[in-house]
Design a protein around this motif. Structure first.
Motif, mmCIF file in Angstrom:
data_model
loop_
_atom_site.group_PDB
_atom_site.id
_atom_site.type_symbol
_atom_site.label_atom_id
_atom_site.label_comp_id
_atom_site.label_asym_id
_atom_site.label_seq_id
_atom_site.Cartn_x
_atom_site.Cartn_y
_atom_site.Cartn_z
ATOM 1 N N VAL A 46 0.870 -1.178 0.000
ATOM 2 C CA VAL A 46 0.000 0.000 0.000
ATOM 3 C C VAL A 46 0.907 1.227 0.000
ATOM 4 O O VAL A 46 1.427 1.618 1.049
ATOM 5 C CB VAL A 46 -0.939 0.008 1.227
ATOM 6 C CG1 VAL A 46 -1.896 1.188 1.156
ATOM 7 C CG2 VAL A 46 -1.695 -1.298 1.342
ATOM 8 N N LYS A 90 -9.004 -6.199 2.058
ATOM 9 C CA LYS A 90 -9.546 -4.883 1.693
ATOM 10 C C LYS A 90 -9.621 -3.982 2.920
ATOM 11 O O LYS A 90 -9.293 -2.797 2.856
ATOM 12 C CB LYS A 90 -10.926 -5.026 1.051
ATOM 13 C CG LYS A 90 -10.880 -5.571 -0.352
ATOM 14 C CD LYS A 90 -12.274 -5.727 -0.934
ATOM 15 C CE LYS A 90 -12.211 -6.374 -2.301
ATOM 16 N NZ LYS A 90 -13.555 -6.608 -2.852
ATOM 17 N N GLY A 91 -10.040 -4.548 4.045
ATOM 18 C CA GLY A 91 -10.102 -3.776 5.292
ATOM 19 C C GLY A 91 -8.733 -3.312 5.755
ATOM 20 O O GLY A 91 -8.556 -2.166 6.192
ATOM 21 N N ILE A 93 -6.091 -2.869 3.836
ATOM 22 C CA ILE A 93 -5.630 -1.850 2.881
ATOM 23 C C ILE A 93 -6.284 -0.513 3.191
ATOM 24 O O ILE A 93 -5.610 0.526 3.218
ATOM 25 C CB ILE A 93 -5.914 -2.298 1.427
ATOM 26 C CG1 ILE A 93 -4.998 -3.468 1.049
ATOM 27 C CG2 ILE A 93 -5.751 -1.132 0.455
ATOM 28 C CD1 ILE A 93 -5.360 -4.131 -0.268
ATOM 29 N N ASP A 94 -7.601 -0.530 3.430
ATOM 30 C CA ASP A 94 -8.301 0.710 3.784
ATOM 31 C C ASP A 94 -7.711 1.343 5.039
ATOM 32 O O ASP A 94 -7.543 2.556 5.114
ATOM 33 C CB ASP A 94 -9.801 0.453 3.974
ATOM 34 C CG ASP A 94 -10.523 0.195 2.661
ATOM 35 O OD1 ASP A 94 -9.951 0.516 1.588
ATOM 36 O OD2 ASP A 94 -11.645 -0.338 2.704
ATOM 37 N N GLN A 95 -7.385 0.503 6.020
ATOM 38 C CA GLN A 95 -6.799 1.010 7.261
ATOM 39 C C GLN A 95 -5.434 1.650 7.002
ATOM 40 O O GLN A 95 -5.130 2.719 7.529
ATOM 41 C CB GLN A 95 -6.670 -0.109 8.300
ATOM 42 C CG GLN A 95 -6.154 0.349 9.640
ATOM 43 C CD GLN A 95 -7.095 1.346 10.302
ATOM 44 O OE1 GLN A 95 -8.291 1.107 10.380
ATOM 45 N NE2 GLN A 95 -6.562 2.457 10.772
ATOM 46 N N LEU A 97 -4.391 2.955 4.170
ATOM 47 C CA LEU A 97 -4.620 4.200 3.426
ATOM 48 C C LEU A 97 -5.098 5.313 4.361
ATOM 49 O O LEU A 97 -4.654 6.465 4.246
ATOM 50 C CB LEU A 97 -5.633 3.976 2.307
ATOM 51 C CG LEU A 97 -5.136 3.145 1.124
ATOM 52 C CD1 LEU A 97 -6.293 2.791 0.193
ATOM 53 C CD2 LEU A 97 -4.049 3.884 0.366
ATOM 54 N N THR A 98 -5.971 4.965 5.293
ATOM 55 C CA THR A 98 -6.446 5.949 6.270
ATOM 56 C C THR A 98 -5.301 6.432 7.141
ATOM 57 O O THR A 98 -5.150 7.643 7.370
ATOM 58 C CB THR A 98 -7.564 5.336 7.150
ATOM 59 O OG1 THR A 98 -8.621 4.885 6.310
ATOM 60 C CG2 THR A 98 -8.092 6.336 8.149
ATOM 61 N N GLN A 101 -3.161 8.754 5.148
ATOM 62 C CA GLN A 101 -3.813 10.049 4.955
ATOM 63 C C GLN A 101 -3.706 10.903 6.221
ATOM 64 O O GLN A 101 -3.429 12.095 6.149
ATOM 65 C CB GLN A 101 -5.274 9.843 4.557
ATOM 66 C CG GLN A 101 -5.978 11.123 4.164
ATOM 67 C CD GLN A 101 -5.394 11.739 2.903
ATOM 68 O OE1 GLN A 101 -4.988 11.030 1.986
ATOM 69 N NE2 GLN A 101 -5.330 13.043 2.856
#
Length: 108
Positions: A46, A90-91, A93-95, A97-98, A101
């Motif tokens: 990521v 997916k979860g 990866i989202d974490q 990315l968050t 950010q």
């Protein structure tokens, strides 16, 4: 009376045997000494971060335990786990990315 050449020949033969034995032992031992041990694998990349397979396994551990307690057959468990693995990655990866950010926003 002993022959000096015979003594030299015995010494060369003994030296050759010791050398050959050292080579044989080296060949037998070297692969075990140089063998790499796999510790973990990368499940996803990521941006500049990675998600390790051990992190994915840790996220799936509660699901795996629930499926085993419920008594699902192995084939069904594997199918469900494959679907849950997709959801879990997916979860994760989202974490990541968050987190990235938030980190980027905090530095501005």
């Amino acid at each position: 009376m002993t022959c000096p050449r015979l003594g030299a020949l015995k010494n060369r033969w003994a030296a050759w045997m010791v050398g050959a034995l050292a080579v044989i032992i080296g060949i037998a031992v070297a692969p075990r000494m140089c063998a790499a041990e796999l510790i973990d694998r990368i499940a996803a990349v990521v941006n500049d971060d990675i998600i390790l397979l051990s992190e994915l396994d840790q996220a799936l551990a509660p699901v795996r335990m629930q499926l085993e307690k419920a008594g699902y057959p192995e084939v069904e468990r594997n199918i469900i786990l494959e679907n849950q693995k997709k959801i879990a990655i997916k979860g994760l990866i989202d974490q990541k990315l968050t987190d990235q950010q938030i980190k980027n926003t905090a530095f501005r």
